[in-house]
Scaffold this motif. Structure first.
Motif, PDB file in Angstrom:
ATOM      1  N   TRP A  30       0.840  -1.200   0.000  1.00  0.00           N
ATOM      2  CA  TRP A  30       0.000   0.000   0.000  1.00  0.00           C
ATOM      3  C   TRP A  30       0.878   1.255   0.000  1.00  0.00           C
ATOM      4  CZ3 TRP A  30      -3.336  -2.165   4.639  1.00  0.00           C
ATOM      5  CH2 TRP A  30      -4.148  -3.212   4.163  1.00  0.00           C
TER       6      TRP A  30
ATOM      7  N   VAL B 126     -10.252   1.552  -0.846  1.00  0.00           N
ATOM      8  CA  VAL B 126     -10.839   1.364   0.482  1.00  0.00           C
ATOM      9  C   VAL B 126     -10.030   2.132   1.518  1.00  0.00           C
ATOM     10  CG1 VAL B 126     -11.485  -0.367   2.216  1.00  0.00           C
ATOM     11  CG2 VAL B 126     -11.667  -0.908  -0.235  1.00  0.00           C
TER      12      VAL B 126
ATOM     13  N   ARG C  32      -9.517  -1.844   5.055  1.00  0.00           N
ATOM     14  CA  ARG C  32      -8.801  -2.402   3.907  1.00  0.00           C
ATOM     15  C   ARG C  32      -8.426  -3.856   4.178  1.00  0.00           C
ATOM     16  NH1 ARG C  32      -4.195   1.593   2.811  1.00  0.00           N
ATOM     17  NH2 ARG C  32      -5.869   3.085   2.294  1.00  0.00           N
TER      18      ARG C  32
ATOM     19  N   THR D  11      -6.375  -6.098  -2.514  1.00  0.00           N
ATOM     20  CA  THR D  11      -6.336  -4.640  -2.554  1.00  0.00           C
ATOM     21  C   THR D  11      -6.929  -4.138  -3.871  1.00  0.00           C
ATOM     22  OG1 THR D  11      -4.345  -4.617  -1.195  1.00  0.00           O
ATOM     23  CG2 THR D  11      -4.767  -2.655  -2.559  1.00  0.00           C
TER      24      THR D  11
END
Lengths: 398, 398
Positions: free
Chosen positions: B291, B303, B308, B313
């Motif tokens: 991320w 999200v 999350r 993802t």
């Protein structure tokens, strides 16, 4: 943070059996190797290419030109549910030919999804009579589906199918045939015999591990499926949705059993290499040798020669013999698996499979020899080497 | 005698991918080797011993003491059908929490088996609100079942479950949770969270090939299943019949996916060796690094951080970028599979999975580097090595 429970001490190391029961059959090393190839995604080009190849192979196996030929992601029981649930709506009339445990399972499923079912039955060990089916179809009228098992695994009966199909079609019904114990080992001709829906399992005459099941629907069956008033009672097995996975480009419905597809492809290649016709002839020859051996040992076969299924033989247990103990001795002494009887045959018969890679002359000779030992040990007199000698003679004559 | 069609020229040799889509994930060599062990019969002592061991392992995975913990012989979709069909009878009230494609599939199934369904929805990319569920349960009354996905694979949302369970139970309903994309990768505590029915797939966070699916039912759920007035709409997935296979001595219902059971056992051993808690922490840490890398590359995550899902993802595709071309380049250049969006997210997001064996620092660094190349090639400016650097920094900090 959660602490996982202590490691189980269980060490799993499955033995190398000789599988002469009603399935699974022995899986060739080639197929196990194919199974262990790297897993790819269900949208991977290599996988969609594989599905296209599988579809061609399966049409050859079923002997059909049906476009709608595919696999169900589940065991033969899931394919049975797909076959019946996709046709039968609540209140539909279904005639089930019942001559054994699996034919009766088809009836149970037709009832479970709301079918208005009547039965044409035959005694266990006998085929269903086409005239009896004709009479029931005429008496009742308006039947949508007729069901039967081609190779009835509980009894060892090989059911003639073409006459049943003709009767079904004469009354406007579809013909659905279970070939779980027969396809790839016994002659079956979907198009020539005018069968509308047929399915099989992977782990019997195809010698592929269980969990994936071929199925095929005729154009006539597809018209019925597409003309339904209500959706299929199963979401998972809804045929029209399942078929989208087989279109190119494909759509997502569920994740197929990717590695089992690899194994099925390899198992079908082995059949293609031998030749389907040659394989069927070999199974018949091998079964006839086993039958000769069993009869020479004084063990009566349940099914008459005209309707005997070569891939699954039922043998009557002699009086005074503990059938479970014989099976236990075959297993402990030789790693040979055969099965006992189901339902009314429980305790009364052995079921011996000669399916796929398990069907070999050497397995027949070993089984007859081992069986002789197990029977002798129980004090049941068997003429020494009579079974193996009769089988060998037949094998050499072939 | 029938002549089989000529051999297909198709040679099947699946490539070694890096599976970073929504599943299947990469299957470790150990698991593929286990898969290829010799097939045994479903009554073989080695197999029934394996089932007993599997049941213990699965209770640890679900974090439950439920006796009725087993596998379904089919993909996660079959387990979803087993979960819903075994509880819902025609006319039963069901409240489905719908915040994505798979949560909506649960609704479709509840309707398919005759449920009287209402929906509590959330926008794609958001979790369902427990207060909204409470209000719906109060408004309607008499609900028998509440459904939701824990890890919603279509959106990358991690749904808080315990509050939904409490709401369901306050109104006398059972709580059914789909953990297909979460179990084994994200914290899930069936008993602590008072979940009545949970199921997962093999091919996601467990890194086992697809086709076998763990499922568990609480005593409260079993009371409902045993108290049904009508039989389960699916014969194949009828829980009470399926459970007989797991009793000792077991009974025949259908042939389980024997070799996939071997693989599942081995996959669960790998989790036990790492430790479930350690594995969940590793997945979280690896996802956070990815991320950080994606955000450093200017790629927005769909999200919010609080909800999350680390195992899946969703990344918003920048304006002007052809998302399918990026996926094609990752595949052709590196054999990396990621996925596009479903439904309202089609063409708008990428879905990147970090499941099971696919979830590693090296895969994250490779993906970010490859993604940088694919975006740059389309003229979308990315600061050189920003993604990999941010991810590395986070990984080293951890």
């Amino acid at each position: 943070m959660y602490a996982a429970p202590a490691m189980t001490d269980f060490v799993f190391d499955p033995p190398q059996r000789i599988l002469l029961g009603p399935g699974p059959s022995d899986v060739p090393a080639r197929v196990l190797s194919a199974l262990a190839r790297p897993t790819v995604g269900y949208m991977d080009r290599s996988y969609t290419d594989l599905l296209a190849a599988l579809q061609v192979q399966l049409r050859g196996l079923f002997r059909t030109d049906n476009t709608e030929t595919l696999t169900i992601t589940g065991p033969g029981t899931a394919a049975m549910e797909a076959a019946i649930y996709n046709v039968v709506e609540a209140g539909d009339r279904v005639v089930c030919c019942v001559h054994g445990y699996f034919a009766d399972r088809m009836r149970q499923m037709a009832e479970r999804c709301g079918g208005d079912v009547t039965v044409v039955s035959a005694d266990w060990g006998k085929p269903v009579d086409a005239d009896a089916l004709k009479a029931e179809l005429a008496r009742r009228g308006g039947a949508k589906l007729v069901t039967v098992t081609h190779g009835e695994t509980s009894t060892g009966v090989r059911q003639p199918v073409a006459d049943l199909s003709a009767a079904a079609h004469a009354h406007g019904a579809l013909m659905c045939v279970d070939t779980v114990a027969s396809l790839g080992g016994v002659e079956f001709a979907m198009d020539d015999w005018d069968v509308d829906i047929a399915y099989t399992g992977s782990q019997k005459c195809l010698s592929v591990p269980p969990g994936i099941s071929p199925i095929s629907f005729s154009p006539r069956a597809m018209d019925v499926v597409r003309g339904r008033k209500t959706p299929c009672a199963s979401w998972f097995l809804d045929l029209l949705a399942n078929l989208t996975v087989w279109e190119r480009p494909n759509k997502y419905h569920h994740t197929g059993a990717v590695n089992l597809s690899y194994a099925l492809h390899e198992g079908l290649r082995i059949i293609e290499e031998e030749g389907l016709g040659e394989r069927i002839a070999r199974v018949q020859r091998t079964a006839e040798a086993m039958w000769a051996g069993l009869e020479a040992m004084g063990l009566p076969l349940v099914v008459d020669a005209a309707h005997r299924l070569p891939t699954l033989t039922t043998v009557r247990v002699p009086d005074g013999v503990d059938e479970a103990r014989v099976r236990a001795e075959l297993m402990s002494g030789y790693g040979i698996e055969i099965a006992g009887g189901l339902g009314p045959f429980a305790g009364k018969v052995w079921r011996i499979g000669l399916m796929g890679a398990s069907c070999s002359a050497r397995n027949v000779l070993l089984l007859l020899t081992a069986l002789e030992g197990a029977l002798t040990e129980q004090g049941h007199g068997v003429s020494p080497r009579a079974g193996a000698a009769a089988a060998s003679e037949r094998l050499n004559a072939g």
